[in-house]
Design a protein around this motif. Structure first.
Motif, PDB file in Angstrom:
ATOM      1  N   GLU A 157       0.849  -1.198   0.000  1.00 53.63           N
ATOM      2  CA  GLU A 157       0.000   0.000   0.000  1.00 53.63           C
ATOM      3  C   GLU A 157       0.882   1.245   0.000  1.00 53.63           C
ATOM      4  O   GLU A 157       1.870   1.312   0.732  1.00 53.63           O
ATOM      5  CB  GLU A 157      -0.918  -0.010   1.218  1.00 53.63           C
ATOM      6  N   GLN A 158       0.522   2.210  -0.844  1.00 56.21           N
ATOM      7  CA  GLN A 158       1.276   3.447  -0.924  1.00 56.21           C
ATOM      8  C   GLN A 158       0.441   4.607  -0.404  1.00 56.21           C
ATOM      9  O   GLN A 158      -0.786   4.619  -0.524  1.00 56.21           O
ATOM     10  CB  GLN A 158       1.702   3.709  -2.375  1.00 56.21           C
ATOM     11  N   SER A 159       1.146   5.560   0.154  1.00 53.72           N
ATOM     12  CA  SER A 159       0.482   6.719   0.734  1.00 53.72           C
ATOM     13  C   SER A 159      -0.270   7.505  -0.340  1.00 53.72           C
ATOM     14  O   SER A 159       0.173   7.599  -1.487  1.00 53.72           O
ATOM     15  CB  SER A 159       1.512   7.618   1.417  1.00 53.72           C
ATOM     16  N   ALA A 160      -1.407   8.076   0.054  1.00 50.95           N
ATOM     17  CA  ALA A 160      -2.201   8.846  -0.901  1.00 50.95           C
ATOM     18  C   ALA A 160      -1.558  10.171  -1.241  1.00 50.95           C
ATOM     19  O   ALA A 160      -1.871  10.791  -2.262  1.00 50.95           O
ATOM     20  CB  ALA A 160      -3.597   9.080  -0.330  1.00 50.95           C
ATOM     21  N   SER A 161      -0.647  10.656  -0.387  1.00 49.57           N
ATOM     22  CA  SER A 161       0.048  11.914  -0.647  1.00 49.57           C
ATOM     23  C   SER A 161       1.526  11.651  -0.866  1.00 49.57           C
ATOM     24  O   SER A 161       2.058  10.642  -0.428  1.00 49.57           O
ATOM     25  CB  SER A 161      -0.145  12.876   0.530  1.00 49.57           C
ATOM     26  N   GLY A 162       2.187  12.573  -1.567  1.00 49.98           N
ATOM     27  CA  GLY A 162       3.595  12.402  -1.844  1.00 49.98           C
ATOM     28  C   GLY A 162       3.816  11.520  -3.051  1.00 49.98           C
ATOM     29  O   GLY A 162       2.885  11.167  -3.790  1.00 49.98           O
ATOM     30  N   PRO A 163       5.054  11.141  -3.317  1.00 53.30           N
ATOM     31  CA  PRO A 163       5.358  10.341  -4.512  1.00 53.30           C
ATOM     32  C   PRO A 163       4.749   8.944  -4.438  1.00 53.30           C
ATOM     33  O   PRO A 163       4.752   8.302  -3.389  1.00 53.30           O
ATOM     34  CB  PRO A 163       6.887  10.284  -4.517  1.00 53.30           C
ATOM     35  N   VAL A 184       4.617   9.414  -9.676  1.00 50.02           N
ATOM     36  CA  VAL A 184       3.760  10.594  -9.695  1.00 50.02           C
ATOM     37  C   VAL A 184       3.671  11.178  -8.294  1.00 50.02           C
ATOM     38  O   VAL A 184       3.890  10.487  -7.288  1.00 50.02           O
ATOM     39  CB  VAL A 184       2.340  10.252 -10.220  1.00 50.02           C
ATOM     40  N   ASP A 185       3.328  12.458  -8.241  1.00 53.67           N
ATOM     41  CA  ASP A 185       3.136  13.144  -6.964  1.00 53.67           C
ATOM     42  C   ASP A 185       1.713  13.689  -6.944  1.00 53.67           C
ATOM     43  O   ASP A 185       1.352  14.543  -7.755  1.00 53.67           O
ATOM     44  CB  ASP A 185       4.141  14.287  -6.826  1.00 53.67           C
ATOM     45  N   ALA A 186       0.914  13.140  -6.064  1.00 54.92           N
ATOM     46  CA  ALA A 186      -0.484  13.570  -5.969  1.00 54.92           C
ATOM     47  C   ALA A 186      -0.552  14.919  -5.269  1.00 54.92           C
ATOM     48  O   ALA A 186      -0.162  15.058  -4.105  1.00 54.92           O
ATOM     49  CB  ALA A 186      -1.300  12.538  -5.206  1.00 54.92           C
ATOM     50  N   ALA A 220      10.649   7.679   4.652  1.00 53.43           N
ATOM     51  CA  ALA A 220       9.673   8.394   5.471  1.00 53.43           C
ATOM     52  C   ALA A 220       9.426   9.813   4.966  1.00 53.43           C
ATOM     53  O   ALA A 220       8.296  10.315   5.014  1.00 53.43           O
ATOM     54  CB  ALA A 220      10.146   8.432   6.921  1.00 53.43           C
ATOM     55  N   GLN A 221      10.476  10.461   4.463  1.00 54.91           N
ATOM     56  CA  GLN A 221      10.326  11.835   3.975  1.00 54.91           C
ATOM     57  C   GLN A 221       9.807  11.895   2.545  1.00 54.91           C
ATOM     58  O   GLN A 221       9.551  12.986   2.030  1.00 54.91           O
ATOM     59  CB  GLN A 221      11.674  12.579   4.043  1.00 54.91           C
TER      60      GLN A 221
END
Length: 474
Positions: A305-311, A328-330, A362-363
């Protein structure tokens, strides 16, 4: 003619002369080799009068150069003892095959069991390996190969890695598995039939997959629980090698579910190996198989699972056979463009991109993914953010020709400036392992060790997920 023979002379010495007359000074009709059969027709002046059906000529041989055998049921116990002895006698493979053929002719069908075929197959397989390892023009070896062929033993040869490989086709071993036999005999048969070095390199992808599925079915006919621990280890290692190959081949064809099952089976088989019971001669095989499993283990990992924000790393089909990686960067939605995305970097590949391997620091300054280019070769692709934008760097298992190896992410430093990786690869005939701390901006090694215990960064920053699943920590 051989079907009617009752008494034969089995040649037991190499280069035994077949004379034209019962005299040592008589002309040599032919040169005989151990394992050959001769029809006994009489005796004259200390010589046996014989007929050689292979060469279709009569002659005379000294009695001490042959053994006279009667092809009848009463001879079976004696023949069985000799066949059992010759099964493990190196250099006497042709003779063992000759005795096995005599036993097949003498024994009634009710007495022909898996033990006989185990001995026959073992002799034929060892003869093939002798032929492969031989580096000189060995006249005796060539003659022994001819003797084996005269009994219907089929040996095949092909070019592999610049040398000729000779392999036994395994007919006797198939009979061992069909008839039963001891657990050890069944293991010998299964390992001989599934020998990886005897896979024809000219096979196409579909043929290789079919062969590996058959190899897996052969290995499943052997019960590990009935074997001594060191032999069970060999079975587990062969299963791990076969299923690791299948994981790649099935996934390559789009059969992700079956590929995941094969990968799980490979990992489980490797984990079943008891290192304390590993035979010394199997240590290199263990290391090699572990790298194969490590190269394809991501097939069994579910997409992360990938974060909805960030790359975020998206995968999409490209040209036929290609997978395109799009970083992509949302962006935060606004009233004009509610779902705006910015493409940071993009690359397409014909390799297998493993969704379960995607990891982000993390960043959000680095995103890594495993890409398997060959059956035994998996690279780590790292997208990392620099001053002028996002850069993609590829980390290979080793600076060698792609053959066998993998590199995987072990974690990031808390500030995202360091990347932890584990590498294993076949280098100059041996498996080399290294654990490294890389600078994120250049991906050049800052620290390196041959085990993670030598690096404090691995103790502090490696992820529990990596420590629990990586075969590098076996």
């Amino acid at each position: 003619m051989l079907a009617t023979l009752v008494v034969i002379a089995l040649v037991v010495q190499d280069q035994a002369p077949l004379r034209a007359a019962p005299q040592d000074s008589a002309p040599r009709q032919a040169t005989l080799w151990q394992g050959e059969w001769l029809e006994v027709r009489g005796e004259r002046q200390g010589f046996l009068q014989v007929y050689d059906h292979r060469r279709e000529r009569p002659g005379y041989v000294r009695e001490h150069q042959v053994r006279i055998l009667r092809l009848e049921e009463a001879s079976v116990p004696r023949l069985q003892a000799v066949v059992e002895f010759l099964r493990d006698t190196s250099g006497s493979e042709a003779l063992g095959i000759g005795y096995a053929a005599a036993l097949l002719r003498a024994a009634p069908a009710s007495q022909v069991g898996p033990e006989l075929f185990d001995a026959l197959g073992t002799s034929a397989d060892r003869l093939a390996r002798r032929a492969t390892s031989n580096k000189t023009n060995d006249v005796a070896l060539a003659a022994h190969l001819d003797v084996a062929a005269s009994y219907g033993v089929k040996l095949v040869s092909f070019e592999r890695e610049g040398r000729t490989r000779v392999c036994y086709d395994g007919e006797a071993f198939r009979r061992v598995l069909a008839l039963g036999g001891t657990p050890e005999a069944r293991l010998r048969a299964a390992l001989a039939l599934t020998r990886p070095e005897c896979i024809d390199p000219a096979l196409g992808p579909l043929e290789q997959q079919a062969l590996n599925e058959w190899r897996g079915s052969v290995l499943e006919q052997v019960e590990a629980g009935r074997l001594p621990a060191y032999l069970a280890n060999r079975l587990h290692l062969r299963r791990a090698e076969v299923y690791a190959s299948l994981a790649y081949q099935l996934s390559r064809r789009g059969e992700a579910q079956r590929g995941a099952k094969a990968s799980s089976r490979a990992v489980d088989s490797l984990a079943s190996v008891l290192k304390a019971e590993l035979a010394e001669e199997d240590t290199q095989t263990y290391a090699t198989v572990a790298v194969r499993v490590g190269a394809s283990r991501w097939a069994s990992e579910p997409a992360s699972e990938q974060s909805a924000s960030g790359p975020r790393l998206d995968l999409a089909p490209g040209q036929p056979g290609e997978t395109c990686l799009r970083l992509v960067d949302a962006k935060a939605p606004d009233k004009d463009v509610p779902h705006k995305e910015e493409t940071l970097s993009e690359r397409c590949t014909y390799g297998l991109v493993w969704p379960g391997s995607v990891r982000r620091s993390a960043q959000g300054s680095a995103v890594a993914v495993a890409v398997q280019l060959l059956e035994g070769w998996t690279e780590l692709w790292v997208f990392h953010q620099e001053a002028d934008g996002w850069v993609l760097d590829v980390l290979a298992p080793a600076a060698t020709e792609p053959r066998l190896g993998y590199v995987e992410l072990a974690g990031f430093s808390p500030d995202g400036a360091r990347v932890l990786v584990a590498r294993e690869a076949l280098v100059e005939g041996r498996i080399k392992s290294s654990f490294q701390v890389l600078k994120r901006d250049s991906l050049l090694p800052e620290k390196s060790a041959d085990n993670p215990g030598g690096l404090g960064a691995f103790q502090r920053w490696s992820t529990p997920d990596w420590r629990g699943r990586s075969v590098a920590l076996r």
